[in-house]
Design a protein around this motif. Sequence first.
Motif, PDB file in Angstrom:
ATOM      1  N   LYS A 218      -3.730   3.264  -4.160  1.00  0.00           N
ATOM      2  CA  LYS A 218      -4.250   4.561  -4.596  1.00  0.00           C
ATOM      3  C   LYS A 218      -5.229   5.196  -3.608  1.00  0.00           C
ATOM      4  O   LYS A 218      -5.240   6.423  -3.432  1.00  0.00           O
ATOM      5  N   TYR A 219      -6.035   4.367  -2.925  1.00  0.00           N
ATOM      6  CA  TYR A 219      -7.162   4.923  -2.173  1.00  0.00           C
ATOM      7  C   TYR A 219      -7.081   4.742  -0.648  1.00  0.00           C
ATOM      8  O   TYR A 219      -8.064   5.014   0.041  1.00  0.00           O
TER       9      TYR A 219
ATOM     10  N   SER B  94       1.784  12.232  -3.449  1.00  0.00           N
ATOM     11  CA  SER B  94       1.951  11.545  -4.730  1.00  0.00           C
ATOM     12  C   SER B  94       2.353  10.082  -4.560  1.00  0.00           C
ATOM     13  O   SER B  94       2.426   9.345  -5.542  1.00  0.00           O
TER      14      SER B  94
ATOM     15  N   LEU C 278      -3.919  -2.481  -6.349  1.00  0.00           N
ATOM     16  CA  LEU C 278      -3.731  -1.142  -6.909  1.00  0.00           C
ATOM     17  C   LEU C 278      -4.646  -0.136  -6.217  1.00  0.00           C
ATOM     18  O   LEU C 278      -4.236   0.996  -5.933  1.00  0.00           O
ATOM     19  N   ASP C 279      -5.868  -0.557  -5.919  1.00  0.00           N
ATOM     20  CA  ASP C 279      -6.793   0.332  -5.215  1.00  0.00           C
ATOM     21  C   ASP C 279      -6.320   0.597  -3.787  1.00  0.00           C
ATOM     22  O   ASP C 279      -6.521   1.695  -3.251  1.00  0.00           O
TER      23      ASP C 279
ATOM     24  N   THR D 175       0.633   7.777  -3.614  1.00  0.00           N
ATOM     25  CA  THR D 175      -0.471   6.895  -4.009  1.00  0.00           C
ATOM     26  C   THR D 175      -0.563   6.735  -5.524  1.00  0.00           C
ATOM     27  O   THR D 175      -1.412   5.980  -6.018  1.00  0.00           O
ATOM     28  N   GLU D 176       0.275   7.444  -6.262  1.00  0.00           N
ATOM     29  CA  GLU D 176       0.294   7.363  -7.721  1.00  0.00           C
ATOM     30  C   GLU D 176       1.608   6.706  -8.153  1.00  0.00           C
ATOM     31  O   GLU D 176       2.683   7.294  -8.014  1.00  0.00           O
TER      32      GLU D 176
ATOM     33  N   ASN E 166      -8.085  11.517  -3.082  1.00  0.00           N
ATOM     34  CA  ASN E 166      -8.711  11.465  -4.406  1.00  0.00           C
ATOM     35  C   ASN E 166     -10.145  11.967  -4.432  1.00  0.00           C
ATOM     36  O   ASN E 166     -10.804  11.917  -5.475  1.00  0.00           O
TER      37      ASN E 166
ATOM     38  N   HIS F 215       0.813  -1.224   0.000  1.00  0.00           N
ATOM     39  CA  HIS F 215       0.000   0.000   0.000  1.00  0.00           C
ATOM     40  C   HIS F 215       0.845   1.272   0.000  1.00  0.00           C
ATOM     41  O   HIS F 215       0.421   2.291  -0.524  1.00  0.00           O
TER      42      HIS F 215
END
Length: 201
Positions: free
Chosen positions: A116-117, A94, A112-113, A96-97, A128, A66
């Motif tokens: 990112k989240y 950044s 991936l989620d 999370t990207e 986001n 994560h």
Amino acid sequence: MRMSEKCLFDVLKNYGFEIDENFIKEYHIETVNHVIRCFEMAREFGLYLGLNEEELDLLGKCALLHDIGKFQLDKNILYKVDKLSDEEIVHIKSHTELKNIDDIKSVEGIILDSIKYHHDNFICTGYNKINVGEKHCFVRIISIIDAFDAMTYKRCYAKRSLTYGEALKEIFKHLGKQFDLFYGNEFIKFIKSNNYMDIVV
């Protein structure tokens, strides 16, 4: 090398992440220790929830990866003790990207989620600006575990860490807004049932 640390680097290599183990262990040991603790707690919490082995494996990978984006950041900003500037905060966020995501081997969408989240919430005020309730429950679980570990282990920029009792009170206070109501309550019961601390929330 600790088993969990070996697991982290094996997972990174299996998914095609380009990593320098020595660099990461020298300059990002705080993040390495954080994701390993999250991995171990995620596995234990998953067992508590009754997940099967396949589900436990996936949840563990979500926990391990994560914060992988932090390995891309400027270490002088990431571990800065003084107050961050607005530009530096943007840089930190950044993580999370992921860069060069197209060069990475197939990674499960749930993982991936989770990358990112995990800083998003239920009132659309996170990184986001989305409702994390629309994402898989593992993303919401990682958000809780990530926050709990961040609160209970001293970071370079923090004056002190919170006790387990203080951290659980913070989670409870933000249930339904920052944290998933069901899994947040289950997490609180899980910590108490495993004798991690001797307090009453």
